[in-house]
Design an enzyme around this catalytic site. Sequence first.
Site, PDB file in Angstrom:
ATOM      1  CG  ASP A   1      -3.449  -0.573  -6.766  1.00 60.66           C
ATOM      2  OD1 ASP A   1      -3.390  -1.817  -6.740  1.00 60.66           O
ATOM      3  OD2 ASP A   1      -2.751   0.115  -7.535  1.00 60.66           O
TER       4      ASP A   1
ATOM      5  CD  GLU B   1       6.357  -5.953 -14.822  1.00 64.65           C
ATOM      6  OE1 GLU B   1       5.712  -4.888 -14.787  1.00 64.65           O
ATOM      7  OE2 GLU B   1       5.857  -7.045 -14.513  1.00 64.65           O
TER       8      GLU B   1
ATOM      9  CE1 TYR C   1     -26.638  20.559  19.189  1.00 63.21           C
ATOM     10  CE2 TYR C   1     -27.172  21.743  17.182  1.00 63.21           C
ATOM     11  CZ  TYR C   1     -26.253  21.368  18.141  1.00 63.21           C
ATOM     12  OH  TYR C   1     -24.964  21.800  18.048  1.00 63.21           O
TER      13      TYR C   1
ATOM     14  CG  ASN D   1      -3.457   2.638 -11.878  1.00 63.13           C
ATOM     15  OD1 ASN D   1      -2.803   2.348 -10.881  1.00 63.13           O
ATOM     16  ND2 ASN D   1      -3.641   1.795 -12.866  1.00 63.13           N
TER      17      ASN D   1
ATOM     18  NE  ARG E   1      -2.704   7.193 -14.488  1.00 62.53           N
ATOM     19  CZ  ARG E   1      -2.814   5.951 -14.956  1.00 62.53           C
ATOM     20  NH1 ARG E   1      -1.863   5.072 -14.703  1.00 62.53           N
ATOM     21  NH2 ARG E   1      -3.872   5.590 -15.653  1.00 62.53           N
TER      22      ARG E   1
ATOM     23  CB  ALA F   1     -48.645  14.943   8.345  1.00 62.12           C
TER      24      ALA F   1
ATOM     25  CB  ALA G   1      -0.918  -0.015   1.222  1.00 60.82           C
TER      26      ALA G   1
ATOM     27  N   GLY H   1       1.959   3.075  -2.615  1.00 65.02           N
ATOM     28  CA  GLY H   1       1.819   4.047  -3.708  1.00 65.02           C
ATOM     29  C   GLY H   1       1.045   5.283  -3.295  1.00 65.02           C
TER      30      GLY H   1
END
Length: 451
Positions: free
Chosen positions: A109, A159, A374, A231, A19, A367, A13, A15
Amino acid sequence: MQPARTCLAIVLAAGEGTRMKSARPKVLHEVAGRSLLGHALAAVTAAGADALAVVIGPDRPDVAAEVKKHAPHAAIFVQSERKGTAHAVLAARESLAGKHEDVLVAFADTPLVRPETFAGLRKALDGGVGVAALGFEARDPAGYGRFVTQDGVLQEIVEHKDADEATRAITLCNAGLMALDGGKALAILDAIGCANAQNEYYLTDAVAVARAQGLKAVARVAPETEVQGVNDRAQLAAVEADFQRRKRREVMLAGATLVAPETVFFSHDTVIGRDVLIEPNVVFGPGVKVADNAVIHAFSHLEGASVGPSVSIGPYARLRPGAELAKGARVGNFVEIKAAAIGEGAKVNHLTYIGDAEIGANANIGAGTITCNYDGFFKAKTIVGEGAFVGSNSALVAPVTIGAGAYVGSGSVITRDVKPDALAVARGRQMEREGWASAFRAAAQARKARQ
Ligand code: UD1
Ligand code: CA
């Protein structure tokens, strides 16, 4: 389903994910209400990992906190320089010291990988295999590592940047996830060099290295949708869409009806019972449970809520965290419920806010009723007893209790407790002047005529 062997999962993790164009690190972006990292941690845990190591980038207390939130016992390691995926795995060297029989490597990711797929990768290590790598048939293989096979046997992973034309023509690509024999993992990883186009230590080289050390390497294949990574934000949305497709299908196959599934959005943890009917355009935030036979009408939004059996909600209802609806309760249109228990068979049908409250069984909230919970500083509680009837357009100023079976006259502002079975009316008394309107009109018309 899971091998009986012990397993360490290493989740990468580190990275930043430039982008994403975000102040947040990539792995903290969310799919279905849970971070990408949270998804990865949940999947490897469900695949039987009994120890977790997470490799993060330097100065990332936010990522470390997210790890702690999902996996309090995970060991956190910092990769101070980005020198490749194998280098990142080796940042967790301490946890690799041979105690675990299987080692799983996952990318934080890549959030849609199913626990079964991780477990399958572990299973592929059966019979003395050194490395099992996960591949997929890529629609567009550009950028990915390629699986080079001979007679169906995985030889190496190359690669894209290091591949020649012939290798680039291969469409079976590396998803990045791997299982390694825990007893051999360190020796394999330590033998990986960085003589390549990027001068990086590639985890993918584990295949060729293992083979050179006389170990077997195998490939497993998953659908591309399952191994897609994130990405940028467009890919984040694509992953979200696939997550939703999967979850909708699960919910339907478990016995719920979704009239227009593509318009219903679930959270990673939404639980839906059997014979639940969900109409179009419903959104579930995190932490929602819906029991059997409930109906969620169109355009409702639920979050942190528990919906009991045979409850009916909406259309246009909003359940916020802490809303708990008991069996057969009804919550109608333009009603907001927060931190409130609505009793069995109680009705809150129109244009109402119920916050910090307990509404008794079979009570009827008219209704436009509002709990005034509050005062700008503190929250206070409203209690409405069983079978009480609160007339329309009432304001219940908390703290206040309406006794069981009591009536509150419409338009009341209730500031003091109401006894059981009493009637409380708190509004101006009605007065009437006979003939007033016609006299007023006559006088006004006469004045106008003189102008
Ligand atoms: C990687 C694979 C490639 C595969 C692709 C699938 C390698 C060498 N390549 O390439 O074969 O097709 O994933 O998406 O493994 N990371 C670190 N530290 C590092 C480098 C990476 O933690 O020094 C982490 C990243 O945060 C990410 C993962 O490892 O979670 C993958 O890294 P990334 O740079 O995206 O690898 P790719 O070039 O996409
Ligand atoms: Ca990547």
